[in-house]
Design a protein around this motif. Structure first.
Motif, PDB file in Angstrom:
ATOM      1  N   ASP A  83       0.836  -1.195   0.000  1.00 19.21           N
ATOM      2  CA  ASP A  83       0.000   0.000   0.000  1.00 19.21           C
ATOM      3  C   ASP A  83       0.874   1.250   0.000  1.00 19.21           C
ATOM      4  O   ASP A  83       0.621   2.177   0.741  1.00 19.21           O
ATOM      5  CB  ASP A  83      -1.020   0.031   1.141  1.00 19.21           C
ATOM      6  N   ASP A  84       1.904   1.237  -0.814  1.00 18.68           N
ATOM      7  CA  ASP A  84       2.702   2.446  -0.977  1.00 18.68           C
ATOM      8  C   ASP A  84       3.026   2.600  -2.470  1.00 18.68           C
ATOM      9  O   ASP A  84       2.683   1.759  -3.272  1.00 18.68           O
ATOM     10  CB  ASP A  84       3.981   2.396  -0.122  1.00 18.68           C
ATOM     11  N   ARG A  85       3.684   3.648  -2.803  1.00 18.08           N
ATOM     12  CA  ARG A  85       3.996   3.889  -4.209  1.00 18.08           C
ATOM     13  C   ARG A  85       5.418   3.451  -4.561  1.00 18.08           C
ATOM     14  O   ARG A  85       5.886   3.718  -5.653  1.00 18.08           O
ATOM     15  CB  ARG A  85       3.840   5.377  -4.521  1.00 18.08           C
ATOM     16  N   TYR A  86       6.091   2.801  -3.637  1.00 23.63           N
ATOM     17  CA  TYR A  86       7.497   2.484  -3.822  1.00 23.63           C
ATOM     18  C   TYR A  86       7.766   1.039  -4.200  1.00 23.63           C
ATOM     19  O   TYR A  86       8.780   0.728  -4.786  1.00 23.63           O
ATOM     20  CB  TYR A  86       8.280   2.839  -2.549  1.00 23.63           C
ATOM     21  N   HIS A  87       6.878   0.137  -3.841  1.00 21.86           N
ATOM     22  CA  HIS A  87       7.073  -1.278  -4.102  1.00 21.86           C
ATOM     23  C   HIS A  87       6.128  -1.753  -5.201  1.00 21.86           C
ATOM     24  O   HIS A  87       4.963  -1.378  -5.218  1.00 21.86           O
ATOM     25  CB  HIS A  87       6.790  -2.113  -2.846  1.00 21.86           C
ATOM     26  N   GLU A  88       6.638  -2.604  -6.055  1.00 24.06           N
ATOM     27  CA  GLU A  88       5.768  -3.256  -7.035  1.00 24.06           C
ATOM     28  C   GLU A  88       5.077  -4.430  -6.341  1.00 24.06           C
ATOM     29  O   GLU A  88       5.535  -4.897  -5.299  1.00 24.06           O
ATOM     30  CB  GLU A  88       6.594  -3.748  -8.216  1.00 24.06           C
TER      31      GLU A  88
END
Length: 104
Positions: A83-88
């Motif tokens: 639930d973040d924009r950093y991990h695929e």
């Protein structure tokens, strides 16, 4: 109110169910290494895992080589969505060896 939650243990056991708290999925002697929520995507035939457990945090997939999954979920692709924009997305089915087991 119960919610669809999952946990993984240090022994690589994956458990899910409708529970109040993630700890309700633990058995004596278990050491939890993360958890979250789940839902089924019937169109893609996937079990989607997401979010993090308030008590145990996000699953620590890097500690596992094999994930022991209840056999009723055989055939489903398992994907964890951060639930973040950093991990695929983490494709659990591709990244870990899946070992199926029958409920005790």
């Amino acid at each position: 109110m119960t919610q669809p939650k999952f946990i993984i243990t240090l022994d690589g056991v994956f458990r899910l169910g409708m529970v109040h708290m993630h700890k309700d999925l633990l058995k004596p002697g278990d050491q939890c290494i993360g958890g979250g929520y789940y839902h089924f995507d019937y169109i893609s035939n996937s079990l989607i895992l997401d979010h993090t457990s308030y008590d145990y945090g996000a699953p620590k997939w890097h500690l596992l080589e094999t994930l022991k999954v209840p056999s009723v979920y055989r055939g489903l692709r398992i994907i964890y969505q951060y639930d973040d924009r950093y991990h695929e997305d983490f494709d659990v089915s591709e990244e870990l060896t899946i070992e199926f087991y029958d409920y005790d």
